[in-house]
Write an enzyme that holds these catalytic residues in place. Structure first.
Site, PDB file in Angstrom:
ATOM      1  N   GLY A  22      -3.221  27.837  56.790  1.00 25.07           N
ATOM      2  CA  GLY A  22      -2.267  27.291  55.813  1.00 25.07           C
ATOM      3  C   GLY A  22      -1.901  25.849  56.142  1.00 25.07           C
ATOM      4  O   GLY A  22      -0.749  25.444  55.987  1.00 25.07           O
ATOM      5  N   ASN A  24      -2.638  23.189  54.587  1.00 22.98           N
ATOM      6  CA  ASN A  24      -2.710  22.245  53.451  1.00 22.98           C
ATOM      7  C   ASN A  24      -1.347  21.818  52.922  1.00 22.98           C
ATOM      8  O   ASN A  24      -1.261  20.870  52.143  1.00 22.98           O
ATOM      9  CB  ASN A  24      -3.549  22.821  52.303  1.00 22.98           C
ATOM     10  CG  ASN A  24      -2.944  24.091  51.743  1.00 22.98           C
ATOM     11  OD1 ASN A  24      -3.070  25.151  52.370  1.00 22.98           O
ATOM     12  ND2 ASN A  24      -2.285  24.016  50.620  1.00 22.98           N
ATOM     13  N   GLY A  26       3.350  22.086  53.520  1.00 28.42           N
ATOM     14  CA  GLY A  26       4.527  22.544  54.259  1.00 28.42           C
ATOM     15  C   GLY A  26       4.432  22.334  55.759  1.00 28.42           C
ATOM     16  O   GLY A  26       3.954  21.313  56.246  1.00 28.42           O
ATOM     17  N   ILE A  27       4.899  23.340  56.481  1.00 35.22           N
ATOM     18  CA  ILE A  27       4.955  23.268  57.946  1.00 35.22           C
ATOM     19  C   ILE A  27       3.542  23.127  58.525  1.00 35.22           C
ATOM     20  O   ILE A  27       3.305  22.353  59.454  1.00 35.22           O
ATOM     21  CB  ILE A  27       5.633  24.548  58.499  1.00 35.22           C
ATOM     22  CG1 ILE A  27       7.076  24.656  57.954  1.00 35.22           C
ATOM     23  CG2 ILE A  27       5.632  24.566  60.019  1.00 35.22           C
ATOM     24  CD1 ILE A  27       7.701  26.046  58.085  1.00 35.22           C
ATOM     25  N   SER A 165       9.798  34.110  62.184  1.00 38.17           N
ATOM     26  CA  SER A 165      11.030  33.641  61.518  1.00 38.17           C
ATOM     27  C   SER A 165      12.235  34.331  62.143  1.00 38.17           C
ATOM     28  O   SER A 165      12.126  35.456  62.652  1.00 38.17           O
ATOM     29  CB  SER A 165      10.975  34.000  60.034  1.00 38.17           C
ATOM     30  OG  SER A 165      12.234  33.783  59.440  1.00 38.17           O
ATOM     31  N   TYR A 194       9.432  41.009  53.692  1.00 42.10           N
ATOM     32  CA  TYR A 194       9.150  39.726  54.352  1.00 42.10           C
ATOM     33  C   TYR A 194       9.662  39.783  55.803  1.00 42.10           C
ATOM     34  O   TYR A 194       8.937  39.438  56.734  1.00 42.10           O
ATOM     35  CB  TYR A 194       9.815  38.568  53.597  1.00 42.10           C
ATOM     36  CG  TYR A 194       9.676  37.255  54.342  1.00 42.10           C
ATOM     37  CD1 TYR A 194       8.422  36.680  54.561  1.00 42.10           C
ATOM     38  CD2 TYR A 194      10.793  36.601  54.867  1.00 42.10           C
ATOM     39  CE1 TYR A 194       8.285  35.492  55.269  1.00 42.10           C
ATOM     40  CE2 TYR A 194      10.667  35.402  55.567  1.00 42.10           C
ATOM     41  CZ  TYR A 194       9.410  34.862  55.760  1.00 42.10           C
ATOM     42  OH  TYR A 194       9.266  33.687  56.473  1.00 42.10           O
TER      43      TYR A 194
END
Ligand code: NAP
Length: 325
Positions: A22, A24, A26-27, A165, A194
């Protein structure tokens, strides 16, 4: 004392290979960009080639801007970032990614399991798993299991970084509920699922380290902060969560993706973390994760369940090799 969290602006060897899932946006984008700007070779593993190539072109522009500003620690060479396709919602695609990576014949020093989505409505993947369970946890579990042998052969100081998280604290572990079969679209608690997916990552850190503690690979996890990224995409239809994230932005509670990436970058590259394992980081400092995540019996239940979900994708040898490391 304390001060703002930061990572060392120290050059990294261009021989050091880092995967960021991931990467590409954001974080993940900031994590990949900064590690590449410090000099390592970075692979962004993403589901959209178009979005990934666009991200790489923006990284190039950001790099030039940082050089002009005279930012310290940047590589004097060119940015070395490449894209590889990975859709974590498909075990077939995940396996293909692993095979494609192995075919490159590169070493692997750092694997940052960052890709994820939150508060998604009830959805099942083509593999029959609840979507957040698979993308945030199980797909990454498969990547880690398959790439550990490459990391064992990659020399000292190899690291797996799991972007979890603080939300893992609000989840409980219930083996019978993992697949969410008891629910329908109307009564599915998307936040709960989540939180659970983030809990599984912390539990995975412990069960993996238990098995590989004599190896050159360490596993750690972290909370990035409340980050104003594209994370809200998957819950735009949910007023409650959309409002909470909007309020966090308006009141200055949420932080930028760059700030949200600082702990990931630090855990991935800071030399002082060499050999450190089993730590849950928040703002670059160790924090005790939830009692539920530290329950060894439950960790082992999750481990066995995960292997059962992946039985068609992991060979008996791969599982046995890990157990005897
Ligand atoms: N933002 C927060 O407040 C916050 C707080 C705590 C933890 N986190 C964690 O931080 C991580 C990064 O989140 P973020 O805030 O940077 O969110 P983001 O901006 O939405 O980025 C998420 C990344 O995950 C990728 N992704 C989603 N589904 C995927 C799939 N099926 N296969 C491969 N990649 C997939 C996305 O790719 P596409 O662009 O193609 O969709 C994107 O690159 C997540 O694990 C999240 O749980 C975030």
């Amino acid at each position: 004392m304390g001060g703002s969290p930061s990572f060392p602006r120290e050059a990294l060897s261009p021989e050091r290979v880092v995967i960021v899932t991931g990467g590409n946006t954001g974080i993940g984008y900031e994590t990949a960009k900064w590690i590449a700007m410090l000099g390592a070779h970075v692979i962004i593993a993403c589901r959209s080639k178009e979005r990934a190539l666009h991200a790489i072109s923006i990284m190039e522009a950001d790099f030039q801007e940082e050089k002009q500003k005279g930012t310290s620690g940047l590589t004097s060479g060119t940015l070395s970032v490449e894209f590889m396709e990975l859709d974590l919602s498909s075990l077939k695609s995940t396996l293909k990614f692993v095979e494609d990576f192995k075919a490159l014949g590169k070493p692997l020093h750092v694997l940052i399991c960052n890709a994820g989505l939150g508060m998604h409505p009830l959805t099942y993947t083509e593999d029959g798993n609840e979507l957040m369970f698979q993308v945030n946890y199980l797909g990454h579990f498969l990547v880690v299991m398959k790439l550990l042998p490459v990391m064992y052969q990659s020399g000292p100081d190899c690291r797996v970084v799991l972007v979890s998280s603080v939300a893992h604290n609000w989840a409980s572990f219930d083996l019978d509920k993992i697949q969410a079969r008891q629910y329908n679209e109307a009564n599915f608690d998307r936040a709960e699922y989540y939180y659970k997916s983030k809990l599984y990552q912390v539990m995975q850190m412990y069960s993996l380290n238990r098995r590989i503690h004599q190896s050159n690979v360490v596993v750690n996890c972290l909370h990035p902060g409340v980050v104003d990224s594209e994370f809200t995409r998957s819950f735009r239809d949910d007023c409650h969560w959309t409002c909470l994230y909007r309020c966090a932005k308006c009141t200055g509670v949420s932080i930028t993706p760059y700030k949200g990436a600082i702990t990931s970058i630090d855990v991935a590259v800071n030399r002082k973390h060499e050999g450190v394992r089993d730590v849950y980081f928040d703002k670059c400092a160790p924090v005790t994760p939830s009692p539920e995540s530290r329950n060894q019996e439950k960790q082992e239940e999750l481990w066995r369940f995960s292997l059962a979900c992946l039985k068609d994708y992991l060979t008996e040898e791969e599982v046995k090799d890990l157990e005897k490391t």
